[in-house]
Scaffold this active site. Structure first.
Site, short mmCIF file in Angstrom:
data_model
loop_
_atom_site.label_atom_id
_atom_site.label_comp_id
_atom_site.label_asym_id
_atom_site.label_seq_id
_atom_site.Cartn_x
_atom_site.Cartn_y
_atom_site.Cartn_z
NE ARG A 51 -3.99 -2.10 0.53
CZ ARG A 51 -3.92 -3.11 -0.32
NH1 ARG A 51 -3.01 -3.11 -1.28
NH2 ARG A 51 -4.74 -4.13 -0.22
CE LYS A 79 -2.88 16.93 -6.84
NZ LYS A 79 -3.12 17.91 -7.90
CD GLU A 86 3.76 26.13 -7.45
OE1 GLU A 86 2.57 26.50 -7.41
OE2 GLU A 86 4.15 25.14 -8.10
CE LYS A 138 -0.29 21.28 -1.72
NZ LYS A 138 0.61 20.92 -2.79
CD GLU A 151 -6.77 18.31 -7.93
OE1 GLU A 151 -5.65 18.17 -7.42
OE2 GLU A 151 -6.97 18.66 -9.11
NE ARG A 173 -4.51 18.62 -3.42
CZ ARG A 173 -3.65 17.76 -2.91
NH1 ARG A 173 -4.09 16.81 -2.11
NH2 ARG A 173 -2.37 17.84 -3.19
CG ASN A 188 -4.74 22.01 -10.17
OD1 ASN A 188 -3.68 21.63 -9.68
ND2 ASN A 188 -5.81 21.24 -10.23
CG HIS A 238 -0.24 24.51 -11.75
ND1 HIS A 238 -0.32 25.64 -10.97
CD2 HIS A 238 0.83 23.80 -11.28
CE1 HIS A 238 0.66 25.60 -10.06
NE2 HIS A 238 1.36 24.50 -10.22
CG HIS A 281 1.15 21.33 -15.72
ND1 HIS A 281 0.02 20.99 -15.02
CD2 HIS A 281 2.17 21.25 -14.82
CE1 HIS A 281 0.33 20.73 -13.77
NE2 HIS A 281 1.62 20.89 -13.60
CG HIS A 292 6.48 23.80 -11.62
ND1 HIS A 292 5.54 23.18 -12.42
CD2 HIS A 292 5.83 24.11 -10.47
CE1 HIS A 292 4.39 23.12 -11.78
NE2 HIS A 292 4.54 23.68 -10.58
N1 NAD Z 1 3.50 17.23 -5.73
C1 NAD Z 1 3.06 18.44 -5.66
O1 NAD Z 1 2.02 18.72 -5.05
C2 NAD Z 1 3.84 19.55 -6.31
C3 NAD Z 1 3.48 20.88 -6.05
C4 NAD Z 1 4.24 21.90 -6.62
C5 NAD Z 1 5.30 21.59 -7.44
N2 NAD Z 1 5.61 20.30 -7.71
C6 NAD Z 1 6.75 19.95 -8.55
O2 NAD Z 1 7.93 20.31 -7.84
C7 NAD Z 1 8.99 20.49 -8.78
C8 NAD Z 1 9.90 21.62 -8.34
O3 NAD Z 1 10.38 21.40 -7.05
P1 NAD Z 1 11.78 21.98 -6.60
O4 NAD Z 1 11.84 23.42 -6.94
O5 NAD Z 1 12.01 21.57 -5.17
O6 NAD Z 1 12.74 21.19 -7.60
P2 NAD Z 1 14.16 20.52 -7.47
O7 NAD Z 1 14.15 19.44 -6.45
O8 NAD Z 1 14.53 20.18 -8.87
O9 NAD Z 1 15.13 21.69 -6.92
C9 NAD Z 1 15.49 22.74 -7.75
C10 NAD Z 1 17.02 22.90 -7.76
O10 NAD Z 1 17.46 23.45 -6.52
C11 NAD Z 1 18.51 22.64 -5.97
N3 NAD Z 1 18.35 22.72 -4.51
C12 NAD Z 1 17.28 22.31 -3.79
N4 NAD Z 1 17.45 22.64 -2.50
C13 NAD Z 1 18.64 23.26 -2.39
C14 NAD Z 1 19.37 23.87 -1.30
N5 NAD Z 1 18.86 23.91 -0.07
N6 NAD Z 1 20.57 24.40 -1.54
C15 NAD Z 1 21.09 24.41 -2.82
N7 NAD Z 1 20.45 23.88 -3.89
C16 NAD Z 1 19.24 23.32 -3.67
C17 NAD Z 1 18.28 21.26 -6.55
O11 NAD Z 1 19.47 20.52 -6.57
C18 NAD Z 1 17.79 21.60 -7.96
O12 NAD Z 1 18.87 21.87 -8.81
C19 NAD Z 1 8.34 20.78 -10.11
O13 NAD Z 1 8.69 19.75 -11.00
C20 NAD Z 1 6.85 20.76 -9.81
O14 NAD Z 1 6.12 20.19 -10.87
C21 NAD Z 1 4.90 19.27 -7.14
ZN ZN Z 2 3.04 23.92 -9.15
#
Ligand code: NAD
Ligand code: ZN
Length: 252
Positions: free
Chosen positions: A15, A37, A79, A117, A127, A131, A135, A138, A142, A154
């Site tokens: 699960r 998610k 965001e 959030k 959702e 919820r 989006n 988005h 996207h 993003h």
């Molecule tokens: N699941 C969800 O509900 C949800 C919601 C919003 C966004 N997302 C997704 O999240 C993704 C973006 O997340 P993200 O911005 O964390 O991406 P990521 O994990 O790719 O991080 C972005 C960059 O920052 C660097 N980094 C991260 N933390 C760091 C730190 N403390 N110090 C130095 N470098 C650091 C990483 O190595 C990477 O190069 C998108 O693909 C988006 O689609 C998902």
């Molecule tokens: Zn997003």
């Protein structure tokens, strides 16, 4: 985890395994680590296969932001502003004056963005309904991210998508025209883009939107802001294709 096969035998891991979130980016802290998610990318698009599976808990330590590159801080702010527009005018106010205000209030900003959030996700974890407001930006975002072959990040795509959603809201008389200018200014002060990049064909963006997984019953469902702190969701457009194409071509 797999050393302990008692859970495995009992079916626990079938699960999904328990997990803990340790977000290190602003975006992950305020958005991606919350709400359960999970997703993997497919050739057709990002996150197309996934389940809802919440972490047992999330540990947020703002110290990690000290090493976060500026571009990633900026991506996270897209965001964060989204959460302000959806449900927290005070959060938006803290973010709209540019970087000085953000740096001075970073703890409050992170807390408020998380609170928006969490409240929405708790009310509708899977959702089924409201919820969907998360989006905002988005549906366009996207598609822009994908059509740009992920050269547009993003956060950038979300900022552009929110402005497009706001333009649409103004056109449909759901929002005042000055809201559009207000949001463009707020994003620009945080070095976020507000137009799709030159050279991307609007038809490609439109086609990219068609595979958005949130598409139901053959029509796109939009989340549109009506004022800061208030959004509508599930909005269908009467002449979808024509309206979107003219919106994507607007440059004023
Ligand atoms: N699941 C969800 O509900 C949800 C919601 C919003 C966004 N997302 C997704 O999240 C993704 C973006 O997340 P993200 O911005 O964390 O991406 P990521 O994990 O790719 O991080 C972005 C960059 O920052 C660097 N980094 C991260 N933390 C760091 C730190 N403390 N110090 C130095 N470098 C650091 C990483 O190595 C990477 O190069 C998108 O693909 C988006 O689609 C998902
Ligand atoms: Zn997003």
């Amino acid at each position: 985890v797999v050393n302990d096969l008692t859970g495995f035998a009992a079916g626990t891991y079938l699960r999904g395994i328990r997990w803990v979130g340790l977000p290190t980016s602003l975006l992950a802290m305020c958005d991606a680590s919350l709400g359960g998610k999970t997703g993997i990318d497919l050739p057709q698009g990002k996150n197309l296969a996934g389940v809802f599976h919440s972490p047992s808990f999330v540990i947020n330590d703002p110290i990690v932001l000290e090493s976060l590159p500026f571009t990633e801080l900026r991506n996270g702010m897209a965001e964060v502003i989204k959460h302000g527009i959806i449900a927290d005018p005070q959060l938006f106010e803290l973010c709209r004056h540019g970087w000085n205000g953000v740096y001075q209030n970073v703890d409050t900003i992170v807390r408020r963005a998380i609170a928006v959030k969490v409240k929405i996700v708790n009310a509708d974890p899977f959702e089924k309904d409201e919820r969907a407001v998360l989006n905002l930006g988005h549906t366009f975002g996207h598609a822009i991210e994908k059509v740009s072959q992920y050269r547009v990040s993003h956060g950038e795509a979300v900022a552009i998508g929110i402005i497009l959603a706001t333009r649409l809201a103004v056109r449909l008389d759901l929002a005042e025209k000055n809201m559009q200018e207000h949001l463009i200014k707020a994003f620009s002060l945080l070095n976020l883009p507000t137009y799709p990049p030159e050279g991307i064909d609007p038809v490609e963006i439109l086609d990219g939107m068609a595979v958005d997984k949130k598409r139901t019953s053959g029509k796109l469902h939009f989340v549109l802001p009506s004022s800061i702190g208030d959004v509508r969701w599930g909005i269908e457009l009467p002449d979808e294709r024509k309206t979107i194409l003219s919106l994507l071509s607007e440059r004023n």
